[in-house]
Design an enzyme around this catalytic site. Structure first.
Site, PDB file in Angstrom:
ATOM      1  N   ASP A   1      -6.866   4.370  -4.784  1.00 20.55           N
ATOM      2  CA  ASP A   1      -7.544   4.289  -3.478  1.00 20.55           C
ATOM      3  C   ASP A   1      -8.124   5.691  -3.267  1.00 20.55           C
ATOM      4  O   ASP A   1      -8.311   6.436  -4.242  1.00 20.55           O
ATOM      5  CB  ASP A   1      -6.549   3.878  -2.370  1.00 20.55           C
ATOM      6  CG  ASP A   1      -7.241   3.512  -1.054  1.00 20.55           C
ATOM      7  OD1 ASP A   1      -7.817   2.431  -0.966  1.00 20.55           O
ATOM      8  OD2 ASP A   1      -7.220   4.334  -0.108  1.00 20.55           O
TER       9      ASP A   1
ATOM     10  N   LYS B   1       0.876  -1.177   0.000  1.00 23.09           N
ATOM     11  CA  LYS B   1       0.000   0.000   0.000  1.00 23.09           C
ATOM     12  C   LYS B   1       0.906   1.216   0.000  1.00 23.09           C
ATOM     13  O   LYS B   1       2.029   1.161   0.503  1.00 23.09           O
ATOM     14  CB  LYS B   1      -0.887   0.000   1.252  1.00 23.09           C
ATOM     15  CG  LYS B   1      -2.115   0.858   1.128  1.00 23.09           C
ATOM     16  CD  LYS B   1      -3.275   0.139   0.471  1.00 23.09           C
ATOM     17  CE  LYS B   1      -4.411   1.086   0.156  1.00 23.09           C
ATOM     18  NZ  LYS B   1      -5.605   0.363  -0.321  1.00 23.09           N
TER      19      LYS B   1
END
Ligand code: NDP
Length: 452
Positions: free
Chosen positions: A169, A129
């Site tokens: 995201d 991430k």
């Protein structure tokens, strides 16, 4: 042997000591460890090899300076990161978030969750991430482009189609992916599937945009079916108004449910009539093109109300779908939803419910689908985008829709398998099921590699 609780306390004490000041990361690990420790009691080989301890330590965390120039000519400095968490079962994979709240704790929690989620999809994807503490709100298109280019000028050396494949995201959609892909291509002179969520013209996959929201509703449908219920006719409170929320609302509507709320950081709107496709399209246009606030909905559609600074959990509903951000359902919110008769919760966002809220739902026998299972549809179709890029082909919409539906059914099956054994009473514990099923596959990969 120490009791499960003692083991959990010892494990968490060590983790908190090694990772000070990272509450979101502690919370995410705590939720997983609470369900994995009883599983380790029955499978001591994983404990001997310290698999849980190794999974909670990222392979590496990279942080870097991102300099860019705003439209007034001022020099601006942000901080970018990439957490490469675990690549036991495939290249690192996980989104990039641009939001002022981004820090190491938030990204480590997201990357840790991603380990289990990606494993659950059944596809060969490791976990990562990344992102930056950059606030895209109010920035011009040129400023966004300059920021994305500067961010990629450092990130490119850490990623690659077989190394690490980021996606979008919060704050990173198709536009930002396009700018970053363009910069990667320019620096490396290589056209490869290094990012997912790309435009259809340059290697993107159909159904990727819809996949997370649609997938979360398919997962809900599977949970309801296992309990002898149907989503048709149920009313739903949805939070957020971005990619995940709008597509969750759309799929709820298609399946005959009645989505009634959406929100942004300013508050929520409630439309007691329920959204139509036309209304959902209006919200998509508001957010994606006009970049406006959700409050404008209540000015435009009669009968709808705007509730400033509030989340939608006070609205009477059968289904709750948190699709905005972490910790947006507190323990009090969970209790309010329960007292208003909520029957099922499916998490579109990552870790949107605090651990005490999850417990409250489970105690009240509310069907609860945790994020790492319920919102795995997005990364699953990202995995399919990687396959299409490697094979240099593009699949059609029907094939991809069917694959997504099947993957969500399979994820449900994997969660059910362990969720029945480790659940309480006659309830399927989807939290334990998702954690254990996700853990087992990655753990077996790590065991095969020895001590690395
Ligand atoms: P978007 O940026 O498209 O939308 C985010 C939405 O959440 C916006 O409505 C935003 O409102 C709201 N929001 C963000 N932060 C806050 C906050 N602190 N308080 C209140 N509202 C907030 O993001 P996505 O829809 O892509 O992501 C939403 C969630 O889903 C995240 O948790 C993400 O990690 C998760 N997720 C996304 C996937 C994807 O494929 N996109 C895949 C799996 C999970 P505002 O505009 O006012 O900030």
């Amino acid at each position: 042997m120490a009791s499960a609780n003692e083991q959990l306390n010892n494990f968490m004490e060590g983790l908190e000591k090694r990772n000070p000041g990272e509450p979101e990361f502690h919370q995410a690990v705590m939720e997983v460890a609470a369900t994995i420790i009883p599983f380790l009691d029955n499978n001591p080989k994983y404990r001997e090899m310290q698999i849980l301890e190794r999974m909670a330590e990222p392979d590496r965390v990279v942080s870097f300076r991102v300099c860019w120039q705003d439209d007034e000519g001022n020099i601006r400095v942000n901080r970018g990161h990439r957490v490469q968490m675990n690549n036991a079962i495939g290249p690192y994979k996980g989104g990039l978030r641009f939001h002022p709240s981004v820090n190491t704790s938030v990204l480590k929690f997201l990357a840790f969750e991603q380990t289990f989620k990606n494993s659950l999809t059944g596809l060969p994807m490791g976990a990562g991430k990344g992102g930056a503490n950059f606030n895209p709100k109010g920035k011009s298109t040129n400023e966004i482009m300059r920021f994305c280019q500067s961010f990629m000028t450092e990130l490119y050396r850490h990623i690659g189609a077989d190394i690490d494949v980021p996606a979008g995201d919060i704050g990173v959609g198709g536009r930002e992916i396009g700018y970053m892909f363009g910069q990667y291509k320019r620096i490396t002179n290589s056209f490869e599937g290094v990012l997912t969520g790309k435009g259809l013209e340059f290697g993107g996959s159909l159904v990727r945009t819809e996949a997370t929201g649609y997938g979360a509703v398919y997962f809900l449908q599977n949970m309801l079916k296992a309990a002898g219920k149907d989503v048709e006719g149920m009313s739903a409170a949805v939070s957020g108004s971005g990619n995940v929320a709008t597509h969750a609302a759309e799929k709820l509507l298609q399946l005959g449910a009645k989505p009634m709320t959406m929100s942004d950081s300013g508050g929520f709107i409630h439309d007691p009539e329920g959204f139509t496709q036309e209304k959902i399209d209006w919200i998509k246009d508001l957010k994606n093109n006009r970049r406006g606030r959700i409050s404008e909905y209540a000015d435009h559609f009669t009968g709808a109300t705007f509730h400033e600074g509030k989340r939608p959990w006070s609205v009477d509903c059968d289904i709750a779908m948190p699709c905005a951000t972490q910790n947006e359902i507190t323990e009090e919110d969970a209790k309010m939803l329960i007292s208003n008769g909520v029957k099922a919760v499916s998490e579109g966002a990552n870790m949107p419910t605090v651990n005490e809220g999850v417990e409250a739902f489970q105690d009240a026998k509310v069907i609860f689908g945790p994020a790492k299972a319920a919102n795995a549809g997005g990364v699953a179709v990202s995995g399919l985008e990687m396959s299409q890029n490697s094979a240099r082909i593009s699949w059609g919409v029907d094939q991809l829709q069917e694959q997504l539906r099947q993957i969500m059914e399979d994820i449900h099956g994997r969660c059910e398998k362990y969720g029945k054994d480790y659940g309480r009473d006659d309830q399927i514990d989807y939290v334990a099921g998702a954690n254990i099923a996700g853990f087992a596959k990655v753990a077996d990969g790590m065991m095969a590699f020895g001590v690395v």
